[in-house]
Design an enzyme around this catalytic site. Structure first.
Site, PDB file in Angstrom:
ATOM      1  N   ASN A 167       0.864  -1.180   0.000  1.00 42.28           N
ATOM      2  CA  ASN A 167       0.000   0.000   0.000  1.00 42.28           C
ATOM      3  C   ASN A 167       0.901   1.231   0.000  1.00 42.28           C
ATOM      4  OD1 ASN A 167      -1.873   2.020   0.425  1.00 42.28           O
ATOM      5  ND2 ASN A 167      -2.263   1.490   2.568  1.00 42.28           N
TER       6      ASN A 167
ATOM      7  N   LYS B 226       0.104   4.253  -0.138  1.00 41.75           N
ATOM      8  CA  LYS B 226      -0.517   5.419   0.493  1.00 41.75           C
ATOM      9  C   LYS B 226      -0.316   6.655  -0.409  1.00 41.75           C
ATOM     10  CE  LYS B 226      -0.168   3.241   4.968  1.00 41.75           C
ATOM     11  NZ  LYS B 226      -0.001   3.416   6.422  1.00 41.75           N
TER      12      LYS B 226
ATOM     13  N   HIS C  63      -9.514   0.946   4.917  1.00 36.26           N
ATOM     14  CA  HIS C  63      -8.230   1.107   5.599  1.00 36.26           C
ATOM     15  C   HIS C  63      -8.432   2.039   6.782  1.00 36.26           C
ATOM     16  CE1 HIS C  63      -4.119   2.412   6.403  1.00 36.26           C
ATOM     17  NE2 HIS C  63      -3.722   1.327   5.777  1.00 36.26           N
TER      18      HIS C  63
ATOM     19  N   GLU D 165      -6.938   4.464   7.950  1.00 37.13           N
ATOM     20  CA  GLU D 165      -6.782   5.894   7.687  1.00 37.13           C
ATOM     21  C   GLU D 165      -8.030   6.477   7.032  1.00 37.13           C
ATOM     22  OE1 GLU D 165      -1.990   5.228   7.330  1.00 37.13           O
ATOM     23  OE2 GLU D 165      -3.162   5.558   5.511  1.00 37.13           O
TER      24      GLU D 165
ATOM     25  N   GLU E 153      -5.346  -4.919  10.650  1.00 35.62           N
ATOM     26  CA  GLU E 153      -4.319  -3.906  10.837  1.00 35.62           C
ATOM     27  C   GLU E 153      -4.589  -3.155  12.128  1.00 35.62           C
ATOM     28  OE1 GLU E 153      -4.556  -1.118   7.562  1.00 35.62           O
ATOM     29  OE2 GLU E 153      -6.571  -0.572   8.204  1.00 35.62           O
TER      30      GLU E 153
ATOM     31  N   GLY F 283       2.425   2.412  10.855  1.00 30.92           N
ATOM     32  CA  GLY F 283       3.338   3.528  10.695  1.00 30.92           C
ATOM     33  C   GLY F 283       4.054   3.941  11.967  1.00 30.92           C
TER      34      GLY F 283
ATOM     35  N   SER G   7       3.294  -2.173  10.338  1.00 30.71           N
ATOM     36  CA  SER G   7       4.753  -2.145  10.494  1.00 30.71           C
ATOM     37  C   SER G   7       5.393  -3.485  10.146  1.00 30.71           C
ATOM     38  CB  SER G   7       5.136  -1.712  11.918  1.00 30.71           C
ATOM     39  OG  SER G   7       4.695  -0.391  12.179  1.00 30.71           O
TER      40      SER G   7
END
Length: 253
Positions: free
Chosen positions: A18, A20, A104, A106, A175, A181, A217
């Site tokens: 991904n 991003k 996701h 985010e 996730e 991150g 991560s």
């Protein structure tokens, strides 16, 4: 801990990068060329990259005929219409996409996407033959409060309601938000516990063999220990997917 575990023999490993909101035409050209050149050395994993919308055309040309497939990071739940800034599943299919991320963390956190909206996006993707990668995961506060399974169950509910036939064409990705991150990955045992819970939920819905990826991560240094867990079928890789050799090492772990 959820006790249901299943054999991974019929669930091939899948590693998806991904990107991003990263990339440029020049940087992408180098990254995609390196990925294509190294893909032949990865025998045990299917690989894919989910790239920003503007780079789908570049990616489709660069990876055509390679073992690496591609997809997008989001999709509209609507087929077409007056939805400024949105991108439909049909549009993604025009660029040869195989995959699209749905929900996701985010998107859920920064854009307020609800569990139902995520399920609607997944269904829109299925409608044109794309495989949605439906993402679920808890915050650190939810984990520390012992609410992880309850949060995952709530996020999964409208997806599971689509039924076994739809679920069989999806991929799930766990996730933990606290590991995305941050450099802090869930231990293999923590990840396995949630994956087993998800697997049990899928099994009750008649779709126990759906692939479940871990995201948070993931690096070459921890990939093998994660992949050794019985219900972890691969990875959704963030920052490490921007470095060709690191991503290839993860896929080969």
């Amino acid at each position: 801990m959820t006790s249901i575990q299943t054999s991974t023999e019929s669930r091939p490993r899948l590693v998806i990068g991904n990107w991003k909101m990263h990339g440029s035409l020049a940087a992408n050209a180098s990254l995609l060329a390196d990925l294509r050149a190294g893909a032949g050395d990865v025998a045990d994993s299917a690989m894919a990259v989910c790239v920003p919308f503007p780079y789908l055309a570049q990616t489709s040309v660069a990876l055509a005929g390679s073992p690496i497939s591609w997809g997008a990071q989001d999709v509209s739940g609507q087929a077409q219409g007056a939805f400024t800034g949105e991108v439909s599943a049909t549009m993604l299919a025009d660029f040869g996409c195989c995959w699209v991320l749905a929900g996701h963390s985010e998107r859920r956190t920064l854009h307020g996407e609800t569990d139902q909206q995520v399920a609607d996006k997944a269904q829109a993707a299925l409608g044109v033959g794309l495989a949605p990668v439906v993402c679920v995961g808890e915050t650190l506060a939810e984990r520390e409060a012992g609410e992880t399974h309850a949060v995952i169950a709530r996020q999964l509910a409208p997806v599971l309601a689509r039924g076994a036939a739809s679920l069989a064409k999806m991929v799930l990705a766990y996730e933990p938000i606290w590991a995305i991150g941050t450099g802090r990955s869930a231990t293999p045992e923590q990840a396995q516990d949630v994956h087993a819970f998800i697997r049990a939920s899928l099994a009750r819905a008649g779709a126990g063999q759906v692939q479940i990826l871990y995201g948070g991560s993931v690096k070459a240094s921890n990939a093998a220990s994660l992949f050794a867990m019985s219900d972890i079928d691969g990875a959704l890789v963030g920052g490490a997917s921007l470095v060709a050799q690191e991503f290839l090492r993860i896929a080969a772990a």
